[in-house]
Write a protein that holds these residues in place. Sequence first.
Motif, PDB file in Angstrom:
ATOM      1  N   UNK A 114     -16.912  -0.948 -25.222  1.00 43.03           N
ATOM      2  CA  UNK A 114     -16.064  -0.359 -26.169  1.00 43.03           C
ATOM      3  C   UNK A 114     -15.546  -1.569 -27.016  1.00 43.03           C
ATOM      4  N   UNK A 115     -15.830  -1.637 -28.384  1.00 40.07           N
ATOM      5  CA  UNK A 115     -15.591  -2.415 -29.289  1.00 40.07           C
ATOM      6  C   UNK A 115     -14.028  -2.462 -29.698  1.00 40.07           C
ATOM      7  N   UNK A 116     -13.673  -3.558 -29.625  1.00 39.97           N
ATOM      8  CA  UNK A 116     -11.953  -3.450 -29.928  1.00 39.97           C
ATOM      9  C   UNK A 116     -11.691  -3.466 -31.548  1.00 39.97           C
ATOM     10  N   UNK A 117     -11.356  -2.317 -32.051  1.00 38.98           N
ATOM     11  CA  UNK A 117     -11.019  -2.549 -33.313  1.00 38.98           C
ATOM     12  C   UNK A 117      -9.503  -2.403 -33.717  1.00 38.98           C
ATOM     13  N   UNK A 118      -8.783  -3.317 -32.826  1.00 39.00           N
ATOM     14  CA  UNK A 118      -7.351  -3.627 -33.332  1.00 39.00           C
ATOM     15  C   UNK A 118      -7.009  -4.372 -34.938  1.00 39.00           C
ATOM     16  N   UNK A 119      -7.940  -5.334 -34.817  1.00 40.12           N
ATOM     17  CA  UNK A 119      -7.778  -6.066 -36.189  1.00 40.12           C
ATOM     18  C   UNK A 119      -7.939  -5.067 -37.465  1.00 40.12           C
ATOM     19  N   UNK A 120      -9.105  -4.302 -37.217  1.00 43.90           N
ATOM     20  CA  UNK A 120      -9.257  -3.439 -38.375  1.00 43.90           C
ATOM     21  C   UNK A 120      -8.125  -2.492 -38.642  1.00 43.90           C
ATOM     22  N   UNK A 121      -7.720  -1.769 -37.566  1.00 45.12           N
ATOM     23  CA  UNK A 121      -6.663  -0.793 -37.629  1.00 45.12           C
ATOM     24  C   UNK A 121      -5.440  -1.287 -38.082  1.00 45.12           C
ATOM     25  N   UNK A 122      -4.981  -2.488 -37.971  1.00 43.92           N
ATOM     26  CA  UNK A 122      -3.731  -3.480 -38.248  1.00 43.92           C
ATOM     27  C   UNK A 122      -3.794  -3.511 -39.821  1.00 43.92           C
ATOM     28  N   UNK A 123      -5.166  -3.482 -40.454  1.00 44.22           N
ATOM     29  CA  UNK A 123      -5.188  -3.762 -41.842  1.00 44.22           C
ATOM     30  C   UNK A 123      -4.455  -2.401 -42.376  1.00 44.22           C
ATOM     31  N   UNK A 124      -4.690  -1.392 -41.689  1.00 40.51           N
ATOM     32  CA  UNK A 124      -4.284  -0.238 -42.577  1.00 40.51           C
ATOM     33  C   UNK A 124      -3.028   0.617 -41.816  1.00 40.51           C
ATOM     34  N   UNK A 125      -2.688   0.361 -40.516  1.00 42.02           N
ATOM     35  CA  UNK A 125      -1.705   0.848 -39.822  1.00 42.02           C
ATOM     36  C   UNK A 125      -0.676  -0.060 -39.778  1.00 42.02           C
ATOM     37  N   UNK A 126      -0.806  -1.206 -39.999  1.00 41.77           N
ATOM     38  CA  UNK A 126       0.163  -2.083 -39.879  1.00 41.77           C
ATOM     39  C   UNK A 126       0.595  -2.392 -38.466  1.00 41.77           C
ATOM     40  N   UNK A 127       1.958  -2.525 -38.183  1.00 42.05           N
ATOM     41  CA  UNK A 127       2.431  -2.939 -36.968  1.00 42.05           C
ATOM     42  C   UNK A 127       2.139  -1.861 -35.946  1.00 42.05           C
ATOM     43  N   UNK A 128       2.110  -0.542 -36.496  1.00 40.60           N
ATOM     44  CA  UNK A 128       1.820   0.487 -35.613  1.00 40.60           C
ATOM     45  C   UNK A 128       0.549   0.577 -34.949  1.00 40.60           C
ATOM     46  N   UNK A 129      -0.399  -0.334 -35.509  1.00 41.23           N
ATOM     47  CA  UNK A 129      -1.750  -0.334 -35.010  1.00 41.23           C
ATOM     48  C   UNK A 129      -1.853  -0.559 -33.580  1.00 41.23           C
ATOM     49  N   UNK A 130      -0.988  -1.470 -32.887  1.00 39.52           N
ATOM     50  CA  UNK A 130      -0.884  -1.886 -31.490  1.00 39.52           C
ATOM     51  C   UNK A 130      -0.778  -0.424 -30.586  1.00 39.52           C
ATOM     52  N   UNK A 131       0.098   0.501 -31.071  1.00 40.83           N
ATOM     53  CA  UNK A 131       0.027   1.663 -30.408  1.00 40.83           C
ATOM     54  C   UNK A 131      -0.943   2.544 -30.431  1.00 40.83           C
ATOM     55  N   UNK A 132      -1.707   2.653 -31.657  1.00 44.74           N
ATOM     56  CA  UNK A 132      -2.901   3.430 -31.713  1.00 44.74           C
ATOM     57  C   UNK A 132      -4.001   2.847 -30.950  1.00 44.74           C
ATOM     58  N   UNK A 133      -4.221   1.542 -31.461  1.00 44.83           N
ATOM     59  CA  UNK A 133      -5.260   0.870 -30.724  1.00 44.83           C
ATOM     60  C   UNK A 133      -5.347   0.945 -29.231  1.00 44.83           C
ATOM     61  N   UNK A 134      -4.063   0.782 -28.539  1.00 45.85           N
ATOM     62  CA  UNK A 134      -4.177   0.994 -27.152  1.00 45.85           C
ATOM     63  C   UNK A 134      -4.397   2.240 -26.881  1.00 45.85           C
ATOM     64  N   UNK A 135      -3.747   3.209 -27.345  1.00 49.03           N
ATOM     65  CA  UNK A 135      -4.153   4.622 -27.054  1.00 49.03           C
ATOM     66  C   UNK A 135      -5.362   4.791 -27.027  1.00 49.03           C
ATOM     67  N   UNK A 136      -6.099   4.464 -28.172  1.00 50.89           N
ATOM     68  CA  UNK A 136      -7.553   4.717 -28.444  1.00 50.89           C
ATOM     69  C   UNK A 136      -8.402   4.226 -27.299  1.00 50.89           C
ATOM     70  N   UNK A 137      -8.243   2.767 -26.905  1.00 50.22           N
ATOM     71  CA  UNK A 137      -9.114   2.038 -26.012  1.00 50.22           C
ATOM     72  C   UNK A 137      -8.893   2.860 -24.618  1.00 50.22           C
TER      73      UNK A 137
END
Length: 185
Positions: free
Chosen positions: A7-30
């Motif tokens: 699973x390719x971790x896309x946290x940094x890419x998500x952080x660019x568009x989602x901001x601080x909330x990216x960690x919630x989404x990234x953790x849920x997605x993974x």
Amino acid sequence: MQRTTLILDRSSALRETFGIEASWWSNAFVTDLQALVLRVTGVPARVTATIQIAAEAIEGPLLIVSGDTPHLPESRIRDAYTLLDNGADLVIGLCDRGGWYALGVRQSTAIGRIPVTLEDLRPWLDGLQRRGLHVARLPLWFRITYPSDLATLAVALRTMPGNYAPATRHLLGDNASALEREWGA
């Protein structure tokens, strides 16, 4: 032969568009993808550095799924491994906006460096085909790139079995449009 799905971790890419909330989404997605991969293949791994390092350490078929596709149908993973088992050197699932959501290789040594960026993808695929490698394609799919994609994701999840992406469904709740407004989409 052992099958491995990364699973390719896309946290940094998500952080660019989602901001601080990216960690919630990234953790849920993974979390959702790991459950899916475990259910289908039994050998998940999360890749946070470069794909190539992981690919070189694995013998046998390898499938890499993008960490921003918690809604990936189980059938896409099974289809990728079936295509690899039946002679495809490379299986690729392209995204609707470019790039890839799934990339499978029968032997990483035959494929070389695996591209992560969109600009490297087309020349890489063209080079593989010129070398005579058999490239199979999965159906087009979408990744979660922008906050506005959450509405599309909510609709897609409504059409899928209830056990798909439970962590993501929990974060979406019943009001994906309110989340989009909150992030300015």
